[in-house]
Structure formats: C-alpha cells, structure tokens
Design a protein around this motif. Structure first.
Motif, PDB file in Angstrom:
ATOM      1  N   VAL A 240     -34.951  35.174  12.691  1.00 27.04           N
ATOM      2  CA  VAL A 240     -35.534  34.106  13.516  1.00 27.04           C
ATOM      3  C   VAL A 240     -37.022  34.379  13.786  1.00 27.04           C
ATOM      4  O   VAL A 240     -37.568  33.908  14.781  1.00 27.04           O
ATOM      5  CB  VAL A 240     -34.782  33.961  14.858  1.00 27.04           C
ATOM      6  N   GLU A 241     -37.677  35.129  12.888  1.00 26.15           N
ATOM      7  CA  GLU A 241     -39.070  35.469  13.131  1.00 26.15           C
ATOM      8  C   GLU A 241     -39.941  34.217  13.219  1.00 26.15           C
ATOM      9  O   GLU A 241     -39.793  33.281  12.453  1.00 26.15           O
ATOM     10  CB  GLU A 241     -39.614  36.411  12.055  1.00 26.15           C
ATOM     11  N   TYR A 242     -40.818  34.214  14.221  1.00 25.91           N
ATOM     12  CA  TYR A 242     -41.786  33.140  14.466  1.00 25.91           C
ATOM     13  C   TYR A 242     -41.135  31.797  14.822  1.00 25.91           C
ATOM     14  O   TYR A 242     -41.764  30.742  14.671  1.00 25.91           O
ATOM     15  CB  TYR A 242     -42.711  32.956  13.254  1.00 25.91           C
ATOM     16  N   CYS A 283     -37.110  24.687  17.975  1.00 20.75           N
ATOM     17  CA  CYS A 283     -37.286  26.054  17.477  1.00 20.75           C
ATOM     18  C   CYS A 283     -36.689  27.083  18.433  1.00 20.75           C
ATOM     19  O   CYS A 283     -36.056  28.054  18.008  1.00 20.75           O
ATOM     20  CB  CYS A 283     -38.772  26.352  17.264  1.00 20.75           C
ATOM     21  N   GLU A 284     -36.881  26.858  19.736  1.00 17.37           N
ATOM     22  CA  GLU A 284     -36.350  27.795  20.729  1.00 17.37           C
ATOM     23  C   GLU A 284     -34.824  27.836  20.682  1.00 17.37           C
ATOM     24  O   GLU A 284     -34.213  28.896  20.805  1.00 17.37           O
ATOM     25  CB  GLU A 284     -36.807  27.393  22.139  1.00 17.37           C
ATOM     26  N   ASN A 285     -34.200  26.679  20.499  1.00 14.16           N
ATOM     27  CA  ASN A 285     -32.735  26.633  20.421  1.00 14.16           C
ATOM     28  C   ASN A 285     -32.238  27.438  19.216  1.00 14.16           C
ATOM     29  O   ASN A 285     -31.254  28.182  19.315  1.00 14.16           O
ATOM     30  CB  ASN A 285     -32.254  25.190  20.332  1.00 14.16           C
ATOM     31  N   LEU A 286     -32.899  27.273  18.085  1.00 16.16           N
ATOM     32  CA  LEU A 286     -32.517  28.018  16.892  1.00 16.16           C
ATOM     33  C   LEU A 286     -32.775  29.518  17.086  1.00 16.16           C
ATOM     34  O   LEU A 286     -31.981  30.361  16.653  1.00 16.16           O
ATOM     35  CB  LEU A 286     -33.312  27.516  15.687  1.00 16.16           C
ATOM     36  N   PHE A 287     -33.892  29.827  17.740  1.00 16.08           N
ATOM     37  CA  PHE A 287     -34.234  31.218  18.016  1.00 16.08           C
ATOM     38  C   PHE A 287     -33.159  31.884  18.875  1.00 16.08           C
ATOM     39  O   PHE A 287     -32.682  32.986  18.558  1.00 16.08           O
ATOM     40  CB  PHE A 287     -35.590  31.266  18.733  1.00 16.08           C
ATOM     41  N   ASN A 288     -32.771  31.244  19.942  1.00 13.59           N
ATOM     42  CA  ASN A 288     -31.751  31.803  20.835  1.00 13.59           C
ATOM     43  C   ASN A 288     -30.405  31.925  20.135  1.00 13.59           C
ATOM     44  O   ASN A 288     -29.669  32.901  20.340  1.00 13.59           O
ATOM     45  CB  ASN A 288     -31.618  30.930  22.084  1.00 13.59           C
ATOM     46  N   TYR A 289     -30.086  30.947  19.295  1.00 15.80           N
ATOM     47  CA  TYR A 289     -28.830  31.008  18.533  1.00 15.80           C
ATOM     48  C   TYR A 289     -28.833  32.223  17.603  1.00 15.80           C
ATOM     49  O   TYR A 289     -27.849  32.977  17.536  1.00 15.80           O
ATOM     50  CB  TYR A 289     -28.662  29.725  17.715  1.00 15.80           C
ATOM     51  N   GLY A 290     -29.953  32.422  16.903  1.00 16.89           N
ATOM     52  CA  GLY A 290     -30.050  33.540  15.969  1.00 16.89           C
ATOM     53  C   GLY A 290     -29.932  34.885  16.660  1.00 16.89           C
ATOM     54  O   GLY A 290     -29.262  35.796  16.158  1.00 16.89           O
ATOM     55  N   LEU A 291     -30.565  35.039  17.835  1.00 17.43           N
ATOM     56  CA  LEU A 291     -30.488  36.304  18.568  1.00 17.43           C
ATOM     57  C   LEU A 291     -29.066  36.596  19.038  1.00 17.43           C
ATOM     58  O   LEU A 291     -28.593  37.736  18.958  1.00 17.43           O
ATOM     59  CB  LEU A 291     -31.437  36.284  19.767  1.00 17.43           C
ATOM     60  N   LYS A 292     -28.374  35.566  19.524  1.00 19.79           N
ATOM     61  CA  LYS A 292     -26.986  35.767  19.972  1.00 19.79           C
ATOM     62  C   LYS A 292     -26.095  36.182  18.802  1.00 19.79           C
ATOM     63  O   LYS A 292     -25.249  37.068  18.934  1.00 19.79           O
ATOM     64  CB  LYS A 292     -26.455  34.480  20.613  1.00 19.79           C
TER      65      LYS A 292
END
Length: 521
Positions: A240-242, A283-292
């Motif tokens: 989820v970089e950047y 983008c933030e939603n995808l970022f948080n999904y990827g981290l979880k």
C-alpha cells in the motif's frame, strides 16, 4: 622516510609481492609448507607491505577478509584499490606521498587510521568511517584550524594526532581542538586533562553552541528520514505504499502545467475543493484495508512458525529419546564382551547389529513423519493466497475508483472550460485571467486539447501507482522470506538424513572394529 627510496625503482603491488609478504609473516614451522602448497589469500587477516617502495596500490582484492593492513614507508601517491577490504579495522598509510584523503568509502569498519607524514592539506572524504577511534594525521600540510571541525562527526574518536602540521603553531591550537572535540582522551600523544576541556569549552562556547544546534537539527532530520523510510518499507510489505494521505493526488498534479493554468477558470476552484477529499478518501480506505490484511498475514506467518517450532522440538526430543535408549541398552553389552565366551560374544554382536538396523529405521521413520508434516503445513498455509487476494482487492478497487473520480472530474472541468470559452467569445467573461490562460481560450480545439492533456497526465500517474504496486508484489513473491518455504523444509530434511546416516555409519564402524579385535584375541 619514503624519500630514501626515491633512487630505487618504484613498485606496484603484484601477486609475487603479496605472496612473498604472506610467506614472510608466517611462523617458521609452517613457512616451508606455505611455500610448497600455497595459501588462500581469503584466509589472510593481516598483511604487512612496509618499506617496499610501493608507488601504486593494486591487487589487494583477493584479501577480502583482511582486518589489518600496513602500507607505511612507501612512496604511495593516491589512496585507491581498497574498496574490497570491507573488513579492514586497522590501516597504516603513514610515511607516503599522499596529497588527498580519498578511496575510503567502503571501509566502514575502520577503527584505526594513520596518515602520518604525508602531504595532505585538508581533512575530508571520511564520512562513512563511523567506527573511527584512532586517527593520526600529524606531519602533513594542514594550515586551517577550522578543518578540525570536520572530525566532530566521528563520535567514537578518542585518540588524535595532529602534531607537526602548520596550524599547530597557532597559540590557540590545543584549546580550539579540545573545545571542538571535547570527548578526546589523547591529543598528540598526551592525555587531555579535565581542566583543559573545561577551559577550552568555556573559551570557544560561542563557536561550539551554534555547531551543536546545527548538529542536533541534522540528527533530528536524519532520524525523521529514517523513520519515514522504515514506515515506507512497512507500507511496501503491505503493498500500500504511497496510498496514505494525499501522496498519489499530489503526484498527479506535480508536473501538470495545464492543470495549473486551468485552475484559473471561473468555477474550477469550487471543483477542486471537493475532488481532493474524495480521491484521498478512496486511497485512505484502500491503505487501511491493506494494513489490516498485512497484520493478519503476519499473524498467520507467526502462528505457522510457532507450530512449526513445536513440531520440530517434539520430533527432536523423540529422536533423542530413541538414541538415548539405544545407547543405554547397548553400552552395557559393549563393556561386557570380554566377559562372555566367544559364542555368546558373537551372538551379542549380532543382536547389536540388528539393534543398529532398527535404530536406523526408527530415526528415518521419525524423519519421514516430520518431513510429511512440514510439507502439508507449507502447502496449506494461506499466506501466498492471502497476498494475492489482498493485492487483487487493492488493484481492483484502486483502478476503477480512482479512474471514475478522475473521469468525473475531467467531465466537469471540460464542461466549465467550454462554458468559459463561450463566455469569452461573447465578451461576457468578467474575470481578469492571466495571459497564458487567455491563450487557451483562443478556440475550442486549444482548450479541449489542454483539458485532455491534463486528464491524460493524471491517468498516467494512477496507472504508474498501480504498476508499482504489482511490481512490488511480483518481487515479493520471488524473494520474500517472511512466508514459509518448501525449499527450507527440503534442505532441513536433507541435512537431517545426512546426520542420521553419519551416526549409523559411525556405530557400524565401531562395531566392526570391536568384532575384528575380538577375533584376533
């Protein structure tokens, strides 16, 4: 000293010279053996090449494990060809003709460096020598006291020799050096007293305080950059970089010159108020999904290795128990051979042979069981499919979501641009626009091309972000070691089988030797 050799033909370090040097430093009892059979230069850790009239450093790449190198008392003019000596801790280049400090970048383990009695006029090009503790650069051509400030970066520097340089004639020399290097223990072969440190620090505090402030700021900036890099690596591991914050959105507009012009059109400002927040939210939603998902994946890997460790530990304990039982059972028999008659001893040896065979079968069976277990565990671990699912979701959501937002924005921007053009043609445009923006309103083709070019540029940035994520994923599948590997299980099994075979062979050899002794009595 080096001037004494000027009448002798200069040398370049070659294989013959280093071979001779290695032989000379060997103890007498093995020197002949070394001459006859040779020596692997990779095994050499110390090398002395002093007083050999060396002009140019070369052919040292083979000494890759060298920790100590003496090149003093030669006529060397340039520090070079040392880049492969990455394990070097001690380097002596004193009494040469060196004019510039250079060629030391890879010697990151260097602790003791002597450049005494050369022709150096500036302390420089030593930034990577973080481990430096002892530095001798006396009897050179250093004229500017401020050059000493460069040495503040070496936090482990405790012994320094500057004696014999022109700037030593300055009456403030010692106080200046000690003030700027207050952690020194020895300066010019003399112990630095606490009193000297106090006087020096007090005398030059107006000079050192600003330096300390600058260094603190630089350190804080370095730590911040390192923290950002560590965070980026974490994001890359989660694919989820950047995607956090406005990174992607900002990059879309970073080089878009047309967008900067179009932003002046009436109504575009309001359009740009809403667009960034929508885009960043996606983008933030995808970022948080990827981290979880990454945290879940890491937990799975941790659980896998924990259960793997438990299985291996249980297997090893069972193997040790089998071997211990075997040894206890047969030790008494081996010790009693000579108290038996020949027939009974022969029978006992036959039983021992059979017991060795059974031991081999038991250990091999145990290894087959754990090997099968590991294969099943590796094959059914969900880590790799989990990675594929995570990236798949990110890619499938990022691609249409961001593109849909960009396409919607493009349509609105195009609509505003056409409307503005029509007003301009009718002289109904009240806004005072910059000249380069008014040029876009020359005709419909020009303004449409500008809007389309801006749109295309932003789409390319979205495509590149998607491509980078996929590339990172493919690299991860090929080199990632965080997940379980079938190859590791195969290697472990192969090594374990070798150990068992070796152990059984040793037992059999011991039995055979005992049998031969019995028959010869």
């Amino acid at each position: 000293m080096s001037q004494l050799y000027n009448s002798i033909e200069p040398n370049i370090i070659d294989d013959e010279m280093v071979q001779k040097a290695v032989e000379e430093q060997c103890p007498e009892d093995i020197e002949k053996l070394v001459k006859r059979e040779g020596i692997n230069f990779k095994d050499v850790t110390e090398l002395q090449l002093s007083f050999r009239n060396i002009l140019q450093i070369d052919n040292l790449w083979q000494f890759e494990n060298l920790t100590k190198l003496q090149l003093d008392n030669n006529i060397i003019e340039k520090i070079e060809a040392l880049e492969s000596l990455v394990h070097l801790v001690w380097l002596d280049l004193s009494f040469n003709n060196i004019e510039v400090i250079e060629g030391l970048d890879t010697l990151v383990k260097l602790q003791d460096l002597s450049l005494y009695n050369n022709r150096i006029s500036k302390i420089e090009h030593m930034d990577t020598l973080h481990e430096l503790q002892i530095f001798s650069i006396g009897k050179n051509n250093l004229t500017t006291l401020e050059d000493v400030i460069y040495l503040r970066r070496f936090k482990n520097l405790r012994t320094l020799n500057l004696s014999g340089n022109p700037f030593c004639d300055n009456e403030q020399y010692m106080l200046f050096v000690v003030a700027h290097l207050p952690d020194l223990v020895y300066l010019d072969f003399k112990l630095v007293s606490d009193t000297t440190v106090k006087v020096a620090v007090l005398t030059y505090q107006d000079h050192t305080k600003p330096l300390e402030h600058e260094e603190a700021q630089a350190l804080a900036q370095l730590e911040e950059n390192q923290a950002k890099q560590k965070e980026l690596e974490y994001h890359k591991a989660a694919f989820v970089e950047y995607l956090n914050g406005s990174f992607l959105f900002d990059s879309m507009y970073a080089d878009d010159t047309e967008a900067a012009k179009l932003a002046h059109l009436p109504g575009v400002g309001d359009l740009l108020q809403a667009y960034p927040s929508w885009f960043v939210s996606v983008c933030e939603n995808l970022f948080n999904y990827g981290l979880k998902e990454y945290e879940k994946r890491e937990a799975e890997v941790s659980d896998f290795y924990e259960s793997l460790h438990e299985a291996l530990t249980a297997n090893q304990q069972e193997g040790r128990k089998i071997i211990l039982d075997f040894e206890n059972r047969n030790k008494r028999v081996m010790l009693s051979y000579f108290s038996f008659s020949y027939d009974i001893a022969e029978s006992k040896q036959a039983e021992y042979k059979e017991d060795i065979l059974q031991l081999s079968e038991a250990l091999m069976t145990l290894e087959m069981l754990i090997s099968d277990q590991l294969e099943v565990r590796v094959k059914h671990t969900p880590v790799r499919p989990h990675i594929q699912n995570t990236v798949g979701v990110i890619f499938l959501l990022l691609h249409p979501s961001c593109r849909d937002l960009e396409n919607h924005h493009h349509e609105k921007l195009l609509e505003i641009s056409i409307t503005t053009l029509e007003k301009s043609v009718k002289n109904e445009l009240d806004e005072d626009l910059p000249d380069d923006v008014r040029m876009l309103l020359g005709d419909k083709t020009t303004i449409v091309n500008a809007v389309n070019a801006s749109h295309g540029s932003r789409l390319l940035k979205i495509d590149k972000r998607e491509s980078d994520i996929l590339s990172n994923t493919y690299r991860g599948w090929g080199t990632d070691r965080s997940g379980p590997s079938g190859g590791d299980a195969i290697d472990r099994n192969r090594d374990r089988v070798k150990e068992i075979v070796q152990y059984i062979d040793n037992l059999q050899e011991e039995l055979d030797n005992t049998e031969i002794l019995e028959l010869t009595k």
